[in-house]
Design an enzyme around this catalytic site. Sequence first.
Site, PDB file in Angstrom:
ATOM      1  CG  ASP A 287      -4.229  -2.109   0.807  1.00  0.00           C
ATOM      2  OD1 ASP A 287      -3.438  -2.904   1.313  1.00  0.00           O
ATOM      3  OD2 ASP A 287      -4.710  -0.161   0.793  1.00  0.00           O
TER       4      ASP A 287
ATOM      5  CB  SER B 135      -0.868  -0.094   1.331  1.00  0.00           C
ATOM      6  OG  SER B 135      -1.791   1.091   0.739  1.00  0.00           O
TER       7      SER B 135
END
Length: 558
Positions: free
Chosen positions: A437, A323
């Site tokens: 993610d 991320s």
Amino acid sequence: MPPDDLNDVFSQEASLMSLPGGARLVDAGESVRALYRLKVGRLAETEPGADGGGRLLTVHRPGALIGAAQLLSDGLHRSNITALRDCELEAIPAERAQALLRDKPAFLAEVARGALGRLRTDGSSAPRKSSILGLVAVSDGVGMRDLAEHLARAMRALGAEVAVLGAEAEGGSPSALHALEVENDFILMAAERKDVDYAAYCGRQIDRLILVGDATDHPPSEPVRIPAPAIIGQGLVDAILLHPAGARTARRSSRWLDAAPAARLFHIRAGNEADLARLARIYTGNSVGLALSGGGARAYAHIGVLRALAELDVPIDFVAGTSMGAVIAAGLAMGWDGEEMDRRIREAFVRSSPLSDIAFPLLALTRGHIVDHRLKTHFGDVQISDLWRPFLCVSTDLTTGGMHVHRRGSLRRALRASLSLPGILPPVVDKGHVLVDGALVRNLPADLVREQHDGVTIGVDVASAAGLKPGDLELRPSAWRWFVSGAWLRGPPIVSVLIRSATLPSVTAMAQANEDVIDIVPPIKDVGMQDWKAYDLAVATGYRAAMAAADRLSALRR
């Protein structure tokens, strides 16, 4: 009986056998034929895979007992054992070995200790440092012996004893090579492109194959011939691309990887001492890896950690992230220095929220256009394989329900997938897979970094230090003022809920780290996951957290 009874029994009972590099000693599923003791060479033990490949369990070195655990249990091998090098072994037939185990208690005790030691190694992540490296040129423009001599000097600067061998060593016996290995920590066997026979000889003696190409050449149009078939598919093949002095960017590296089955790719520039020093750290087991977690705006703390590492003169040889941690790790892999990192992160995230293009939430709360544009601005069309430092990042594959590790392909597309928190950013669809993610499956990819090298890994976790507070869920002072003030551009409170939910796996990730990981957990409780303006506070917190570990980190300095 004397304590050296194991040696006595083998000297009296065993016959000597040779096994050429690449030959199979044991097949999974077969009955034990003999109790072996390795005298010279290396044996690779692999767990067979369903696709015909295998996972490397361990590399056996001289003195290892093969078949001991099986003789003491059901008599069946569970793994394949292949000669990585030309080997010499002592062998006692299984039936005779069983009789000796019954009649000689001291021998039984020694064999049992050997079996337990082997079982402790199987499947572990213990370093498998290679001591004989084969450097084989795959381009005419590479002076292999000269490069090997320069690399040897860099390795000696780290305290290693290193010998360099060229084509003059062709045809030497395994025992002679073993004697040279005893005198040195490492042996570099350098084969020029024209040394076809010597390259084949090297392939039967080495622990790791390093294919070296001239980056200015056209990448091979056909697969590179590998002179060491025993190590293919076991993560023991590297590729090095040699660039001209002063080269600023690498290009077309993925086409080299298409032709050469390398597990790791390194870039070096001619005459660049820092690049050679990095290779020397990697091949002597002194490399440093860095894993950066996700955590929204709290990931700014990673930049403070990088500043501290630079002040402490700690090198970074492998980088990975998830991320927002992946974005900062990618900047480091791009070669951004501290000033450029600061400028680009401020432009991309601090001056205005990257999540302000709020959309009607059919698929996500934002359209993702702002994030796409900023990734394009700062990372362009760079490919992961063209980065100066080895880099990877993690996303979650909603199609398969597992982890997706990005090691090749478009850098910004990999970052976009790793950033795509479900419900906030639209997913990335890549080759039929829906990617979101990576925090959902691996918010701190320290284990993936450890797998790449034998050195120490630094793991920086910015997500687990402080959780969500009740105040984070309030619209203050009221919903309409929240909208009029522009605070809505940060996103509604549900964004914080989603980010925190995704990063919870980070809490357990650090607990799983072993002694090879230096963990840094910046206490950034005053920075929310959407506090995109809290850059300076988060950076300062990360810097202090890294400096608090200065004693451990300083041991890693160049």
